[in-house]
Design an enzyme around this catalytic site. Structure first.
Site: not given
Length: 361
Positions: A95-96, A198, A338
């Site tokens: 997902f990231f 999200f 990140r």
């Protein structure tokens, strides 16, 4: 002193947290725990990223551990069987990477590449076995994740998860449109979109395989359970906005609660930061109240039958992990590379992304 006993850092000191981001209530009332499988989880997710070609080898070696993606999941889904947690962690890492591809497609002006990817992800979600060997690593990686995640519970859970993730993909498309056109959503519009980008209900769905049981609709939609689930996710999304605001301002982002407050509510940046923080703190306080109601609801499900006992235990496990999400999200934002934008050579370009070639296949 370490943040928790199974420290995920090479150092033994807790992360230094700026005053504007410090939440003493989290540090005091939400003890941080970590799934005992974490060391293997980190190792295997790193290998999976390499095997699926989701990040270049040099990026994985230099950045993967410091990004702390596995730490985030290992601090959330406690009690999950190892194979369930591994599938969730790999999916989360995917997902990231997908989020980074989406960002680079916006930055480099690649609408055609994004449209192709969007369509292929929808297809892979519905028929993952047909896409396991797709030439685009993101498509193949999603397919692999779905084959594994779909194996834990039944068809109804799988259909619900797919429905929720189809909506997430479409929300990313709306975000692509807004960013490429410089549109800052109004606050309420942004909050609605944020619940999708999200992936609030995706992470909540995954509480169930972690607890080993699909929850009946009436249980999931019980006001106390649903409110607790929503608050845990709203906290995470809004705290993410608070922490990522410098990164997103540097990257000319338009999707951040703080940015919407400045553009549409007339707040200064400092006032917007205070307002986002107020909302974050309110989520925590309201969760502490509704958590008690959700646990009383779990107790009420125990009717003297084996089924009632299992259902009550499953709801308690899910609510307990909603609580874990607060501390896991909080510390993740202060340990993951990140968000360490001040250490990047270019504040608008994350060093862990494949900036030139992503999306070109």
């Amino acid at each position: 002193m370490p943040v928790f006993s199974h420290s995920t850092s090479s150092t033994t000191t807790a992360a230094a947290i700026p005053p504007t981001l410090s939440l003493p209530v989290i540090e005091a009332a939400f003890p941080r725990r970590l799934h005992p499988y974490w060391p293997r989880l980190q190792e295997r997710t790193r290998s999976w990223l390499l095997e699926k070609h989701l990040m270049p080898t040099d990026k994985v070696e230099e950045y993967a551990d410091d990004l702390c993606y596995t730490d985030l999941m290992a601090g959330y889904y406690l009690g999950a069987p190892d194979e369930v947690l591994q599938a969730i962690a790999d999916y989360s890492a995917w997902f990231f990477v997908w989020d980074d591809r989406h960002d680079r497609d916006v930055v480099h002006g690649r609408p055609a590449a994004w449209r192709r990817l969007r369509s292929r992800l929808h297809w892979a979600l519905d028929s993952p076995r047909d896409h396991l060997h797709h030439p685009d690593p993101l498509v193949a990686g999603l397919a692999d994740s779905m084959v594994r995640l779909y194996s834990f519970l039944g068809r109804r859970w799988n259909a619900r998860f797919a429905r929720h993730f189809h909506a997430v993909i479409e929300a990313y498309d709306r975000e692509f449109h807004n960013r490429t056109n410089g549109i800052v959503p109004k606050v309420e519009e942004y909050l609605e979109l944020r619940r999708l980008t999200f992936a609030h209900w995706i992470w909540s769905d995954l509480l169930e395989p972690s607890a080993g049981q699909e929850l009946p609709t009436a249980v999931r939609k019980h006001p106390a359970y649903r409110r607790a689930a929503l608050l845990s996710q709203e906290f995470a999304a809004w705290y993410n906005d608070l922490c990522s605001l410098p990164k997103e301002l540097a990257g000319n982002e338009v999707h951040n609660l703080g940015i919407s407050l400045v553009r549409h509510e007339g707040l200064t940046l400092e006032e917007a930061i205070r307002e986002v923080r107020r909302r974050v703190e309110q989520c925590v306080l309201e969760f502490l109240s509704v958590e008690k109601e959700a646990l009383r609801f779990a107790d009420s499900l125990e009717d003297g039958t084996v089924r009632g006992k299992k259902l009550g235990d499953a709801v308690r496990a899910c609510v307990g992990n909603m609580r874990n999400w607060f501390s896991s999200v909080y510390w993740f934002h202060h340990e993951s590379g990140r968000y360490m934008v001040d250490s990047w050579d270019d504040r608008s370009t994350p060093p862990y992304v494949n900036n030139e070639t992503a999306g070109e296949k």
